[in-house]
Design a protein around this motif. Structure first.
Motif, PDB file in Angstrom:
ATOM      1  N   LYS A  88       0.832  -1.222   0.000  1.00 22.36           N
ATOM      2  CA  LYS A  88       0.000   0.000   0.000  1.00 22.36           C
ATOM      3  C   LYS A  88       0.858   1.260   0.000  1.00 22.36           C
ATOM      4  CE  LYS A  88      -3.781  -2.069   2.617  1.00 22.36           C
ATOM      5  NZ  LYS A  88      -4.480  -2.067   3.916  1.00 22.36           N
ATOM      6  N   HIS A  89       2.102   1.151   0.483  1.00 19.57           N
ATOM      7  CA  HIS A  89       2.982   2.312   0.599  1.00 19.57           C
ATOM      8  C   HIS A  89       3.992   2.419  -0.538  1.00 19.57           C
ATOM      9  CE1 HIS A  89       1.544   3.326   4.611  1.00 19.57           C
ATOM     10  NE2 HIS A  89       1.524   2.030   4.865  1.00 19.57           N
ATOM     11  N   ARG A  90       3.792   1.658  -1.612  1.00 19.51           N
ATOM     12  CA  ARG A  90       4.724   1.738  -2.741  1.00 19.51           C
ATOM     13  C   ARG A  90       4.684   3.125  -3.369  1.00 19.51           C
ATOM     14  NH1 ARG A  90       3.387  -3.557  -6.218  1.00 19.51           N
ATOM     15  NH2 ARG A  90       1.319  -2.688  -5.927  1.00 19.51           N
ATOM     16  N   LYS A  91       5.836   3.560  -3.887  1.00 23.20           N
ATOM     17  CA  LYS A  91       5.906   4.877  -4.523  1.00 23.20           C
ATOM     18  C   LYS A  91       5.056   4.926  -5.786  1.00 23.20           C
ATOM     19  CE  LYS A  91      10.425   6.193  -2.808  1.00 23.20           C
ATOM     20  NZ  LYS A  91      11.750   6.680  -3.174  1.00 23.20           N
ATOM     21  N   SER A  92       5.009   3.822  -6.501  1.00 23.20           N
ATOM     22  CA  SER A  92       4.189   3.697  -7.695  1.00 23.20           C
ATOM     23  C   SER A  92       3.583   2.300  -7.682  1.00 23.20           C
ATOM     24  CB  SER A  92       5.058   3.882  -8.951  1.00 23.20           C
ATOM     25  OG  SER A  92       4.342   3.498 -10.098  1.00 23.20           O
ATOM     26  N   PRO A  93       2.337   2.164  -8.123  1.00 26.46           N
ATOM     27  CA  PRO A  93       1.727   0.829  -8.095  1.00 26.46           C
ATOM     28  C   PRO A  93       2.455  -0.194  -8.972  1.00 26.46           C
ATOM     29  CG  PRO A  93       0.113   2.509  -8.718  1.00 26.46           C
ATOM     30  CD  PRO A  93       1.430   3.190  -8.590  1.00 26.46           C
ATOM     31  N   ASN A  94       3.236   0.281  -9.931  1.00 29.80           N
ATOM     32  CA  ASN A  94       3.909  -0.618 -10.866  1.00 29.80           C
ATOM     33  C   ASN A  94       5.297  -1.054 -10.412  1.00 29.80           C
ATOM     34  OD1 ASN A  94       1.693  -0.316 -12.602  1.00 29.80           O
ATOM     35  ND2 ASN A  94       2.580   1.529 -13.471  1.00 29.80           N
ATOM     36  N   PHE A  95       5.831  -0.418  -9.375  1.00 27.44           N
ATOM     37  CA  PHE A  95       7.200  -0.712  -8.947  1.00 27.44           C
ATOM     38  C   PHE A  95       7.231  -1.019  -7.449  1.00 27.44           C
ATOM     39  CE2 PHE A  95       7.582   2.169 -12.590  1.00 27.44           C
ATOM     40  CZ  PHE A  95       8.317   1.354 -13.441  1.00 27.44           C
ATOM     41  N   PRO A  96       8.100  -1.951  -7.030  1.00 21.04           N
ATOM     42  CA  PRO A  96       8.117  -2.401  -5.628  1.00 21.04           C
ATOM     43  C   PRO A  96       9.041  -1.579  -4.731  1.00 21.04           C
ATOM     44  CG  PRO A  96       9.532  -3.806  -6.920  1.00 21.04           C
ATOM     45  CD  PRO A  96       8.938  -2.805  -7.874  1.00 21.04           C
ATOM     46  N   PHE A  97       8.961  -0.265  -4.779  1.00 22.74           N
ATOM     47  CA  PHE A  97       9.852   0.569  -3.980  1.00 22.74           C
ATOM     48  C   PHE A  97       9.072   1.324  -2.905  1.00 22.74           C
ATOM     49  CE2 PHE A  97      11.927   0.320  -8.173  1.00 22.74           C
ATOM     50  CZ  PHE A  97      13.077  -0.336  -7.788  1.00 22.74           C
ATOM     51  N   ILE A  98       9.639   1.366  -1.694  1.00 23.80           N
ATOM     52  CA  ILE A  98       9.035   2.082  -0.576  1.00 23.80           C
ATOM     53  C   ILE A  98      10.120   2.926   0.106  1.00 23.80           C
ATOM     54  CG2 ILE A  98       7.226   0.384  -0.115  1.00 23.80           C
ATOM     55  CD1 ILE A  98       9.003  -0.728   2.141  1.00 23.80           C
ATOM     56  N   ASP A  99       9.681   3.873   0.917  1.00 18.21           N
ATOM     57  CA  ASP A  99      10.619   4.669   1.713  1.00 18.21           C
ATOM     58  C   ASP A  99      10.888   3.957   3.035  1.00 18.21           C
ATOM     59  OD1 ASP A  99      11.012   6.782  -0.052  1.00 18.21           O
ATOM     60  OD2 ASP A  99       9.213   7.831   0.647  1.00 18.21           O
ATOM     61  N   VAL A 100      12.170   3.811   3.365  1.00 18.51           N
ATOM     62  CA  VAL A 100      12.586   3.165   4.606  1.00 18.51           C
ATOM     63  C   VAL A 100      13.493   4.139   5.350  1.00 18.51           C
ATOM     64  CG1 VAL A 100      13.822   1.215   5.613  1.00 18.51           C
ATOM     65  CG2 VAL A 100      12.454   0.877   3.560  1.00 18.51           C
ATOM     66  N   ALA A 101      13.181   4.403   6.613  1.00 22.36           N
ATOM     67  CA  ALA A 101      14.003   5.297   7.433  1.00 22.36           C
ATOM     68  C   ALA A 101      15.119   4.478   8.083  1.00 22.36           C
ATOM     69  CB  ALA A 101      13.156   5.971   8.492  1.00 22.36           C
ATOM     70  N   VAL A 102      16.352   4.926   7.893  1.00 24.26           N
ATOM     71  CA  VAL A 102      17.518   4.258   8.486  1.00 24.26           C
ATOM     72  C   VAL A 102      18.224   5.266   9.374  1.00 24.26           C
ATOM     73  CG1 VAL A 102      19.676   3.054   8.031  1.00 24.26           C
ATOM     74  CG2 VAL A 102      17.771   2.802   6.444  1.00 24.26           C
ATOM     75  N   GLU A 103      18.399   4.926  10.648  1.00 20.75           N
ATOM     76  CA  GLU A 103      19.059   5.817  11.601  1.00 20.75           C
ATOM     77  C   GLU A 103      20.174   5.064  12.310  1.00 20.75           C
ATOM     78  OE1 GLU A 103      18.002   8.146  15.742  1.00 20.75           O
ATOM     79  OE2 GLU A 103      16.385   7.682  14.350  1.00 20.75           O
ATOM     80  N   VAL A 104      21.361   5.635  12.248  1.00 16.37           N
ATOM     81  CA  VAL A 104      22.509   5.093  12.972  1.00 16.37           C
ATOM     82  C   VAL A 104      23.036   6.211  13.857  1.00 16.37           C
ATOM     83  CG1 VAL A 104      24.808   4.092  12.802  1.00 16.37           C
ATOM     84  CG2 VAL A 104      23.093   3.521  11.093  1.00 16.37           C
ATOM     85  N   ASP A 105      22.819   6.097  15.165  1.00 15.57           N
ATOM     86  CA  ASP A 105      23.281   7.095  16.134  1.00 15.57           C
ATOM     87  C   ASP A 105      22.967   8.523  15.706  1.00 15.57           C
ATOM     88  OD1 ASP A 105      24.173   5.198  17.842  1.00 15.57           O
ATOM     89  OD2 ASP A 105      26.276   5.383  17.311  1.00 15.57           O
ATOM     90  N   LYS A 106      21.724   8.822  15.529  1.00 16.17           N
ATOM     91  CA  LYS A 106      21.214  10.163  15.204  1.00 16.17           C
ATOM     92  C   LYS A 106      21.499  10.597  13.768  1.00 16.17           C
ATOM     93  CE  LYS A 106      19.744  10.694  19.381  1.00 16.17           C
ATOM     94  NZ  LYS A 106      18.390  10.362  19.665  1.00 16.17           N
ATOM     95  N   TYR A 107      22.196   9.777  12.965  1.00 11.17           N
ATOM     96  CA  TYR A 107      22.353  10.090  11.541  1.00 11.17           C
ATOM     97  C   TYR A 107      21.185   9.424  10.830  1.00 11.17           C
ATOM     98  CZ  TYR A 107      24.034  10.147   6.749  1.00 11.17           C
ATOM     99  OH  TYR A 107      24.125  10.321   5.386  1.00 11.17           O
ATOM    100  N   TYR A 108      20.209  10.234  10.436  1.00 10.39           N
ATOM    101  CA  TYR A 108      18.948   9.768   9.899  1.00 10.39           C
ATOM    102  C   TYR A 108      18.899  10.023   8.398  1.00 10.39           C
ATOM    103  CZ  TYR A 108      13.908   9.591   9.104  1.00 10.39           C
ATOM    104  OH  TYR A 108      12.666   9.304   8.628  1.00 10.39           O
ATOM    105  N   ARG A 109      18.423   9.029   7.664  1.00  6.25           N
ATOM    106  CA  ARG A 109      18.253   9.199   6.225  1.00  6.25           C
ATOM    107  C   ARG A 109      17.104   8.316   5.772  1.00  6.25           C
ATOM    108  NH1 ARG A 109      20.416   7.255   1.089  1.00  6.25           N
ATOM    109  NH2 ARG A 109      21.267   5.430   2.120  1.00  6.25           N
ATOM    110  N   THR A 110      16.301   8.843   4.876  1.00  2.00           N
ATOM    111  CA  THR A 110      15.250   8.038   4.261  1.00  2.00           C
ATOM    112  C   THR A 110      15.815   7.443   2.990  1.00  2.00           C
ATOM    113  OG1 THR A 110      13.539   9.486   5.145  1.00  2.00           O
ATOM    114  CG2 THR A 110      12.913   8.035   3.347  1.00  2.00           C
ATOM    115  N   ALA A 111      15.824   6.130   2.933  1.00  2.00           N
ATOM    116  CA  ALA A 111      16.382   5.420   1.781  1.00  2.00           C
ATOM    117  C   ALA A 111      15.258   4.726   1.023  1.00  2.00           C
ATOM    118  CB  ALA A 111      17.412   4.393   2.253  1.00  2.00           C
ATOM    119  N   GLN A 112      15.555   4.373  -0.191  1.00  2.00           N
ATOM    120  CA  GLN A 112      14.579   3.650  -1.002  1.00  2.00           C
ATOM    121  C   GLN A 112      14.745   2.156  -0.758  1.00  2.00           C
ATOM    122  OE1 GLN A 112      13.453   4.791  -5.138  1.00  2.00           O
ATOM    123  NE2 GLN A 112      14.662   2.995  -5.656  1.00  2.00           N
TER     124      GLN A 112
END
Length: 167
Positions: A88-112
């Motif tokens: 339900k959270h895919r960026k596009s219905p045709n592709f299997p990509f979602i946003d995943v938040a990755v945090e390592v000791d306060k270094y935060y980045r949203t990755a695909q």
């Protein structure tokens, strides 16, 4: 003057000593196995050397030709029940990509994140800064769009990741 122990008392003392010794051995074995279960390990999967986290069994590995922006990847195991919600959270219905938040000791980045339905994994690329943080940091937190939060301790991760770098 001390009187010698009777044979009955001697046997009772020996039996108590043996029981206590066996209990101590069992406790030591249980403690060592529980400590080993809480550490990062290296494992070769499909010919790739990976670091496996203790709690969620995340698979962390370095790319064959890393660059500063894409240094390695994290494979996140998911259950079959999570798949419909994540789709339900895919960026596009045709592709299997979602946003995943990755945090390592306060270094935060949203990755695909790339959802692999067949293997029930989400693959997330990490940059060099995240990789260095994994080796030296204290905690890793991954948040999926279905409100799943995976918290891993980074205790012992440095040695396993350095072993991967040396391969």
């Amino acid at each position: 003057m001390l009187e010698p122990n009777t044979p009955c008392e001697d046997t009772a003392v020996r039996t108590t000593f043996v029981k206590n010794l066996m209990a101590l051995v069992v406790l030591l074995l249980a403690a060592s196995t529980s400590q080993a279960a809480d550490s990062w390990t290296n494992q070769t999967i499909n010919g790739t050397l990976m670091a496996i986290t203790p709690t969620y069994k995340l698979q962390v590995y370095q790319l064959a030709n890393p660059s500063e922006s894409v240094w390695g990847r994290i494979n996140i195991p998911i259950s079959a029940e999570q798949l419909p919600e994540l789709h339900k959270h895919r960026k596009s219905p045709n592709f299997p990509f979602i946003d995943v938040a990755v945090e390592v000791d306060k270094y935060y980045r949203t990755a695909q994140g790339h959802i692999h339905d067949d293997t029930k994994l989400i693959t997330v690329e990490i940059d060099r800064r995240h990789w260095d943080g994994l080796k030296q940091g204290n905690h890793l937190i991954i948040r999926l769009p279905d409100n799943t939060e995976l918290k891993e301790s980074l205790r012992g991760s440095g040695a396993t990741l350095r072993a991967i770098e040396r391969r």
